[in-house]
Design a protein around this motif. Structure first.
Motif, PDB file in Angstrom:
ATOM      1  N   SER A 135       0.840  -1.200   0.000  1.00 52.64           N
ATOM      2  CA  SER A 135       0.000   0.000   0.000  1.00 52.64           C
ATOM      3  C   SER A 135       0.874   1.248   0.000  1.00 52.64           C
ATOM      4  O   SER A 135       2.104   1.176   0.127  1.00 52.64           O
ATOM      5  CB  SER A 135      -0.902   0.015   1.239  1.00 52.64           C
ATOM      6  OG  SER A 135      -0.147   0.357   2.395  1.00 52.64           O
ATOM      7  N   GLY A 136       0.209   2.385  -0.100  1.00 60.40           N
ATOM      8  CA  GLY A 136       0.926   3.649  -0.044  1.00 60.40           C
ATOM      9  C   GLY A 136       1.648   3.854   1.274  1.00 60.40           C
ATOM     10  O   GLY A 136       2.615   4.624   1.346  1.00 60.40           O
ATOM     11  N   ASP A 137       1.198   3.162   2.328  1.00 59.75           N
ATOM     12  CA  ASP A 137       1.835   3.295   3.641  1.00 59.75           C
ATOM     13  C   ASP A 137       3.213   2.632   3.687  1.00 59.75           C
ATOM     14  O   ASP A 137       4.003   2.895   4.596  1.00 59.75           O
ATOM     15  CB  ASP A 137       0.962   2.651   4.730  1.00 59.75           C
ATOM     16  CG  ASP A 137      -0.352   3.389   4.939  1.00 59.75           C
ATOM     17  OD1 ASP A 137      -0.493   4.518   4.424  1.00 59.75           O
ATOM     18  OD2 ASP A 137      -1.236   2.827   5.609  1.00 59.75           O
ATOM     19  N   ASP A 138       3.480   1.765   2.712  1.00 64.80           N
ATOM     20  CA  ASP A 138       4.708   0.963   2.740  1.00 64.80           C
ATOM     21  C   ASP A 138       5.889   1.608   2.019  1.00 64.80           C
ATOM     22  O   ASP A 138       6.991   1.056   2.034  1.00 64.80           O
ATOM     23  CB  ASP A 138       4.469  -0.408   2.089  1.00 64.80           C
ATOM     24  CG  ASP A 138       3.392  -1.213   2.807  1.00 64.80           C
ATOM     25  OD1 ASP A 138       3.292  -1.094   4.036  1.00 64.80           O
ATOM     26  OD2 ASP A 138       2.656  -1.951   2.124  1.00 64.80           O
ATOM     27  N   VAL A 139       5.664   2.756   1.370  1.00 60.54           N
ATOM     28  CA  VAL A 139       6.688   3.299   0.487  1.00 60.54           C
ATOM     29  C   VAL A 139       6.899   4.798   0.724  1.00 60.54           C
ATOM     30  O   VAL A 139       6.057   5.475   1.308  1.00 60.54           O
ATOM     31  CB  VAL A 139       6.319   3.064  -0.994  1.00 60.54           C
ATOM     32  CG1 VAL A 139       6.247   1.568  -1.297  1.00 60.54           C
ATOM     33  CG2 VAL A 139       5.010   3.734  -1.362  1.00 60.54           C
ATOM     34  N   GLU A 140       8.032   5.284   0.222  1.00 59.97           N
ATOM     35  CA  GLU A 140       8.334   6.708   0.315  1.00 59.97           C
ATOM     36  C   GLU A 140       7.543   7.510  -0.708  1.00 59.97           C
ATOM     37  O   GLU A 140       7.072   8.610  -0.423  1.00 59.97           O
ATOM     38  CB  GLU A 140       9.838   6.936   0.098  1.00 59.97           C
ATOM     39  CG  GLU A 140      10.705   6.478   1.243  1.00 59.97           C
ATOM     40  CD  GLU A 140      10.489   7.287   2.502  1.00 59.97           C
ATOM     41  OE1 GLU A 140      10.341   8.521   2.403  1.00 59.97           O
ATOM     42  OE2 GLU A 140      10.434   6.685   3.593  1.00 59.97           O
ATOM     43  N   GLN A 141       7.425   6.958  -1.915  1.00 58.02           N
ATOM     44  CA  GLN A 141       6.726   7.658  -2.994  1.00 58.02           C
ATOM     45  C   GLN A 141       5.693   6.735  -3.631  1.00 58.02           C
ATOM     46  O   GLN A 141       5.938   5.536  -3.805  1.00 58.02           O
ATOM     47  CB  GLN A 141       7.703   8.127  -4.072  1.00 58.02           C
ATOM     48  CG  GLN A 141       8.609   9.270  -3.658  1.00 58.02           C
ATOM     49  CD  GLN A 141       9.407   9.773  -4.842  1.00 58.02           C
ATOM     50  OE1 GLN A 141      10.341   9.117  -5.292  1.00 58.02           O
ATOM     51  NE2 GLN A 141       9.044  10.925  -5.357  1.00 58.02           N
ATOM     52  N   THR A 142       4.547   7.313  -3.997  1.00 55.72           N
ATOM     53  CA  THR A 142       3.499   6.537  -4.644  1.00 55.72           C
ATOM     54  C   THR A 142       3.614   6.665  -6.167  1.00 55.72           C
ATOM     55  O   THR A 142       4.475   7.369  -6.691  1.00 55.72           O
ATOM     56  CB  THR A 142       2.114   7.001  -4.179  1.00 55.72           C
ATOM     57  OG1 THR A 142       1.919   8.373  -4.549  1.00 55.72           O
ATOM     58  CG2 THR A 142       1.966   6.842  -2.671  1.00 55.72           C
ATOM     59  N   LYS A 143       2.742   5.973  -6.875  1.00 51.23           N
ATOM     60  CA  LYS A 143       2.737   6.015  -8.334  1.00 51.23           C
ATOM     61  C   LYS A 143       2.576   7.464  -8.818  1.00 51.23           C
ATOM     62  O   LYS A 143       1.872   8.229  -8.183  1.00 51.23           O
ATOM     63  CB  LYS A 143       1.572   5.179  -8.877  1.00 51.23           C
ATOM     64  CG  LYS A 143       1.587   3.728  -8.418  1.00 51.23           C
ATOM     65  CD  LYS A 143       0.256   3.062  -8.723  1.00 51.23           C
ATOM     66  CE  LYS A 143       0.153   1.698  -8.074  1.00 51.23           C
ATOM     67  NZ  LYS A 143      -1.207   1.123  -8.214  1.00 51.23           N
ATOM     68  N   PRO A 144       3.227   7.843  -9.906  1.00 49.67           N
ATOM     69  CA  PRO A 144       3.926   7.008 -10.885  1.00 49.67           C
ATOM     70  C   PRO A 144       5.367   6.649 -10.538  1.00 49.67           C
ATOM     71  O   PRO A 144       6.062   6.070 -11.356  1.00 49.67           O
ATOM     72  CB  PRO A 144       3.888   7.875 -12.151  1.00 49.67           C
ATOM     73  CG  PRO A 144       3.914   9.280 -11.624  1.00 49.67           C
ATOM     74  CD  PRO A 144       3.112   9.249 -10.355  1.00 49.67           C
ATOM     75  N   ALA A 145       5.826   6.972  -9.317  1.00 49.39           N
ATOM     76  CA  ALA A 145       7.124   6.453  -8.875  1.00 49.39           C
ATOM     77  C   ALA A 145       7.034   4.930  -8.811  1.00 49.39           C
ATOM     78  O   ALA A 145       5.952   4.367  -8.614  1.00 49.39           O
ATOM     79  CB  ALA A 145       7.482   7.027  -7.514  1.00 49.39           C
ATOM     80  N   PRO A 146       8.142   4.245  -8.970  1.00 49.26           N
ATOM     81  CA  PRO A 146       8.107   2.787  -9.039  1.00 49.26           C
ATOM     82  C   PRO A 146       8.010   2.076  -7.701  1.00 49.26           C
ATOM     83  O   PRO A 146       7.864   0.853  -7.651  1.00 49.26           O
ATOM     84  CB  PRO A 146       9.430   2.444  -9.714  1.00 49.26           C
ATOM     85  CG  PRO A 146      10.354   3.545  -9.294  1.00 49.26           C
ATOM     86  CD  PRO A 146       9.490   4.787  -9.250  1.00 49.26           C
TER      87      PRO A 146
END
Length: 228
Positions: A135-146
């Motif tokens: 999910s978005g909570d798991d990453v530094e940047q959301t789409k369209p970042a990879p």
């Protein structure tokens, strides 16, 4: 001969669940809270991005704190007014079940919050079908970042990008997939025009989950040619 597709990364909003228009309304309310107004099409064109990429595109002068507050306002509006109104598209669960029954790993990879993703897992009755989620909570940047797809790919027991395919409804899904070396199939159910999806690099376009399921064996998801 291309490798067999061993895992499928499914976007959720606009792909498996009919929620894009509700997100537009929630963002409209969030923006109105700070006196900013955009027509709904302008907001819709950004759906598929998380807060970190959506807000700066429309309001580039805001600082990080203001961006985060807008995201919180959107999340609160969506959760309280719209989350329970969002319904799965026809055959969305059947599509996941078919992939699972085909021996392919089923992954949900979304810019949505972890709470929303968990809600959709229950809504789709898909907990037994889905092997991994991001999910978005798991990453530094959301789409369209990879980041979202890259994180999901890293969970897949060393599968190569050409053994994995993405299914999404926005150009941001397709762009994020390409940055990870993965092909992407697009569905029209999120409301993006074919020209936008094609320009982003979609290898195939289907009306919705039901249409993709009906053509599964011949589609890029099937064991055939992922570039067909």
């Amino acid at each position: 001969m291309p490798k067999q597709i061993k895992a499928i990364l499914f976007d959720i909003d606009g792909t498996l669940v009919d929620s894009n228009d509700f997100h537009v309304l929630a963002w409209e309310e969030a923006f109105a809270g700070i006196g900013a107004r955009f027509d709904r099409q302008t907001i819709h064109d950004q759906i598929g991005k998380g807060t970190d990429n959506l807000v700066p595109t429309l309001l580039p002068d805001l600082d990080d704190d203001a961006v985060e507050k807008l995201g919180d306002a959107h999340g609160a509006a969506f959760k309280t007014k719209y989350l329970d109104r969002a319904k799965p598209f026809a055959d969305a669960r059947a599509l996941l079940a078919h992939a699972h029954g085909n021996g392919q790993q089923v992954v949900l990879a979304s810019s949505a919050s972890g709470e929303e993703l968990d809600h959709y897992l229950g809504l789709l009755d898909a907990r037994a079908l889905v092997g991994e989620t991001t999910s978005g909570d798991d990453v530094e940047q959301t789409k369209p970042a990879p980041d979202i797809f890259a994180t999901a790919l890293a969970k897949l027991d060393g599968l190569a990008p050409d053994e994995v395919i993405v299914v999404g409804d926005t150009p941001y899904d397709i762009e994020a997939a390409a940055k990870c070396g993965m092909a992407a199939v697009a569905v029209r159910s999120g409301g993006f025009p074919d020209a936008v999806l094609t320009r982003a690099g979609a290898v195939a376009i289907y009306d919705d989950a039901a249409a993709l399921l009906a053509d599964y064996a011949a589609s890029p998801l099937g064991a055939g040619n992922p570039t067909a």
